[in-house]
Design a protein around this motif. Structure first.
Motif, PDB file in Angstrom:
ATOM      1  N   LEU A 115       0.829  -1.202   0.000  1.00 56.67           N
ATOM      2  CA  LEU A 115       0.000   0.000   0.000  1.00 56.67           C
ATOM      3  C   LEU A 115       0.866   1.254   0.000  1.00 56.67           C
ATOM      4  CD1 LEU A 115      -2.702   1.454   0.174  1.00 56.67           C
ATOM      5  CD2 LEU A 115      -2.626   1.137   2.666  1.00 56.67           C
ATOM      6  N   ALA A 116       1.906   1.266   0.819  1.00 60.55           N
ATOM      7  CA  ALA A 116       2.799   2.430   0.865  1.00 60.55           C
ATOM      8  C   ALA A 116       3.457   2.661  -0.491  1.00 60.55           C
ATOM      9  CB  ALA A 116       3.854   2.236   1.950  1.00 60.55           C
ATOM     10  N   CYS A 117       3.947   1.606  -1.123  1.00 58.58           N
ATOM     11  CA  CYS A 117       4.593   1.741  -2.433  1.00 58.58           C
ATOM     12  C   CYS A 117       3.614   2.249  -3.480  1.00 58.58           C
ATOM     13  CB  CYS A 117       5.178   0.403  -2.875  1.00 58.58           C
ATOM     14  SG  CYS A 117       6.638  -0.121  -1.955  1.00 58.58           S
ATOM     15  N   VAL A 118       2.399   1.724  -3.470  1.00 57.53           N
ATOM     16  CA  VAL A 118       1.388   2.157  -4.444  1.00 57.53           C
ATOM     17  C   VAL A 118       1.114   3.649  -4.281  1.00 57.53           C
ATOM     18  CG1 VAL A 118      -1.062   1.984  -5.029  1.00 57.53           C
ATOM     19  CG2 VAL A 118       0.310  -0.083  -4.782  1.00 57.53           C
ATOM     20  N   LEU A 119       0.883   4.091  -3.068  1.00 56.59           N
ATOM     21  CA  LEU A 119       0.561   5.500  -2.844  1.00 56.59           C
ATOM     22  C   LEU A 119       1.723   6.413  -3.209  1.00 56.59           C
ATOM     23  CD1 LEU A 119      -1.374   5.240   0.538  1.00 56.59           C
ATOM     24  CD2 LEU A 119      -2.338   5.734  -1.717  1.00 56.59           C
ATOM     25  N   TRP A 178       4.367  10.290  -6.825  1.00 57.66           N
ATOM     26  CA  TRP A 178       5.770  10.689  -6.916  1.00 57.66           C
ATOM     27  C   TRP A 178       5.964  11.986  -7.703  1.00 57.66           C
ATOM     28  CZ3 TRP A 178       9.527   9.565  -3.935  1.00 57.66           C
ATOM     29  CH2 TRP A 178      10.836   9.893  -4.303  1.00 57.66           C
ATOM     30  N   ARG A 179       5.166  12.239  -8.713  1.00 55.59           N
ATOM     31  CA  ARG A 179       5.319  13.455  -9.516  1.00 55.59           C
ATOM     32  C   ARG A 179       4.435  14.580  -9.000  1.00 55.59           C
ATOM     33  NH1 ARG A 179       8.866  13.207 -14.300  1.00 55.59           N
ATOM     34  NH2 ARG A 179       9.314  11.013 -14.584  1.00 55.59           N
ATOM     35  N   THR A 180       3.924  14.456  -7.793  1.00 55.89           N
ATOM     36  CA  THR A 180       3.085  15.492  -7.204  1.00 55.89           C
ATOM     37  C   THR A 180       3.755  16.023  -5.937  1.00 55.89           C
ATOM     38  OG1 THR A 180       1.770  14.180  -5.645  1.00 55.89           O
ATOM     39  CG2 THR A 180       1.131  14.088  -7.986  1.00 55.89           C
ATOM     40  N   ARG A 181       3.156  17.060  -5.384  1.00 58.93           N
ATOM     41  CA  ARG A 181       3.711  17.630  -4.158  1.00 58.93           C
ATOM     42  C   ARG A 181       3.408  16.790  -2.920  1.00 58.93           C
ATOM     43  NH1 ARG A 181      -0.526  21.234  -5.517  1.00 58.93           N
ATOM     44  NH2 ARG A 181      -2.315  21.155  -4.093  1.00 58.93           N
ATOM     45  N   TRP A 182       2.639  15.697  -3.087  1.00 60.53           N
ATOM     46  CA  TRP A 182       2.261  14.870  -1.951  1.00 60.53           C
ATOM     47  C   TRP A 182       3.263  13.758  -1.662  1.00 60.53           C
ATOM     48  CZ3 TRP A 182      -1.370  16.604   1.101  1.00 60.53           C
ATOM     49  CH2 TRP A 182      -2.333  17.469   0.582  1.00 60.53           C
ATOM     50  N   ARG A 183       4.301  13.614  -2.466  1.00 61.92           N
ATOM     51  CA  ARG A 183       5.176  12.458  -2.277  1.00 61.92           C
ATOM     52  C   ARG A 183       5.901  12.493  -0.931  1.00 61.92           C
ATOM     53  NH1 ARG A 183      10.015  13.361  -6.725  1.00 61.92           N
ATOM     54  NH2 ARG A 183      10.609  15.481  -6.133  1.00 61.92           N
ATOM     55  N   TRP A 184       6.424  13.649  -0.528  1.00 58.64           N
ATOM     56  CA  TRP A 184       7.170  13.700   0.727  1.00 58.64           C
ATOM     57  C   TRP A 184       6.263  13.591   1.940  1.00 58.64           C
ATOM     58  CZ3 TRP A 184      11.602  12.178  -0.314  1.00 58.64           C
ATOM     59  CH2 TRP A 184      12.292  12.613  -1.446  1.00 58.64           C
ATOM     60  N   PRO A 185       5.107  14.278   1.992  1.00 54.78           N
ATOM     61  CA  PRO A 185       4.190  14.024   3.120  1.00 54.78           C
ATOM     62  C   PRO A 185       3.775  12.565   3.235  1.00 54.78           C
ATOM     63  CG  PRO A 185       3.563  16.035   1.989  1.00 54.78           C
ATOM     64  CD  PRO A 185       4.633  15.401   1.152  1.00 54.78           C
ATOM     65  N   LEU A 186       3.518  11.918   2.081  1.00 63.50           N
ATOM     66  CA  LEU A 186       3.148  10.506   2.121  1.00 63.50           C
ATOM     67  C   LEU A 186       4.293   9.645   2.637  1.00 63.50           C
ATOM     68  CD1 LEU A 186       1.069  10.022  -1.157  1.00 63.50           C
ATOM     69  CD2 LEU A 186       0.290   9.581   1.179  1.00 63.50           C
ATOM     70  N   LEU A 187       5.503   9.914   2.164  1.00 64.76           N
ATOM     71  CA  LEU A 187       6.652   9.151   2.640  1.00 64.76           C
ATOM     72  C   LEU A 187       6.833   9.306   4.147  1.00 64.76           C
ATOM     73  CD1 LEU A 187       9.428   9.651  -0.073  1.00 64.76           C
ATOM     74  CD2 LEU A 187       8.585   7.469   0.797  1.00 64.76           C
ATOM     75  N   LEU A 188       6.706  10.530   4.638  1.00 64.94           N
ATOM     76  CA  LEU A 188       6.899  10.790   6.060  1.00 64.94           C
ATOM     77  C   LEU A 188       5.814  10.132   6.910  1.00 64.94           C
ATOM     78  CD1 LEU A 188       8.003  14.537   5.963  1.00 64.94           C
ATOM     79  CD2 LEU A 188       9.421  12.543   6.467  1.00 64.94           C
ATOM     80  N   ALA A 189       4.613  10.002   6.345  1.00 65.98           N
ATOM     81  CA  ALA A 189       3.524   9.372   7.093  1.00 65.98           C
ATOM     82  C   ALA A 189       3.565   7.852   6.992  1.00 65.98           C
ATOM     83  CB  ALA A 189       2.179   9.888   6.584  1.00 65.98           C
ATOM     84  N   LEU A 190       3.871   7.338   5.810  1.00 69.38           N
ATOM     85  CA  LEU A 190       3.762   5.906   5.574  1.00 69.38           C
ATOM     86  C   LEU A 190       4.964   5.114   6.079  1.00 69.38           C
ATOM     87  CD1 LEU A 190       2.205   6.030   2.000  1.00 69.38           C
ATOM     88  CD2 LEU A 190       1.087   5.233   4.087  1.00 69.38           C
TER      89      LEU A 190
END
Length: 233
Positions: A159-163, A168-180
């Motif tokens: 699930l983490a990899c999919v999200l 990855w090409r959006t501004r949400w990649r780092w918040p998602l990485l930090l949360a997941l």
């Protein structure tokens, strides 16, 4: 007078630099997200197949058990459930349905194949390796099926990899990485703390999940496509 033509070496260097600019991130993804996890899983799987004891498994399990406290018990049981039936599985289903409702069919296909395929791979792998659960103490949340690789580790990491790959090409990649990242680690730790998985089961689950998710991503998106091609999310 300047040379009319560049040397073959210069032309090759120019071509190589351009190729890396266009495709370098995918090559890095293949190496870090596919080849290294496959190698790690193969090494662990070979040890399990040969019924060899993995040196770090029992010491880490015993260390985790020495940390046992009532508060930790409640916390890790909650995390363990969130890592599968209470969290990851419902979220998987909701994600695929949401992407389909948004008519992001390629994204929905990637998520469905990666998430569903990961679960099926885990179901197939467990009886194939038939590794018994740890039995160093009586767990407060016992499991009855086989141990290798961890389904909780595979499910949460997939699930983490999919999200992250979708974002990855959006501004949400780092918040998602930090949360997941902390969530995935905590799910894995919870299974060791509860005494229902060896640490090597967790590592193998993470490795298999990463390799599978990246392989599906590269298959669905190929060389030129990427998620969210027409938006600036």
């Amino acid at each position: 007078m300047a040379a009319d033509h560049e040397s073959p070496v210069t032309e090759e260097l120019r071509f190589g630099a351009g190729f890396l600019r266009r495709h370098g991130w995918r090559l890095l993804l293949v190496f870090i997200g596919l080849l290294l996890p496959m190698w790690g899983f193969a090494e662990l799987a070979d040890e399990i197949h040969e019924q060899e004891a993995i040196a770090f498994d029992e010491p880490i399990l015993r260390f985790a058990h020495e940390m046992a406290r009532e508060g930790f018990d409640r916390f890790f049981v909650l995390i363990s459930r969130a890592g599968y039936q209470w969290g990851v599985v419902p979220f998987d289903i909701a994600l695929v349905l949401l992407l389909t409702a948004l008519r992001r069919y390629r994204e929905a296909t990637f998520a469905a194949v990666a998430l569903g395929g990961s679960a099926l791979l885990n179901l197939a792998a467990k009886p194939a390796f038939a590794r018994a659960r740890p039995a160093l103490w009586e767990s407060i949340a016992p499991e009855a099926n086989f141990s290798f690789p961890s389904g909780h580790a595979m499910g949460s990491m997939t699930l983490a990899c999919v999200l992250v790959l979708l974002a990855w090409r959006t501004r949400w990649r780092w918040p998602l990485l930090l949360a997941l990242l902390p969530f995935v680690v905590l799910v894995g730790l919870s299974r060791v703390y509860l005494g229902v998985h060896y640490p090597s089961d967790i590592l193998a689950g993470w490795a298999a999940a990463m390799a599978w998710a990246v392989a599906v991503f590269l298959t669905v998106y190929g060389v030129h496509r990427r998620p969210w091609p027409s938006t600036n999310i």
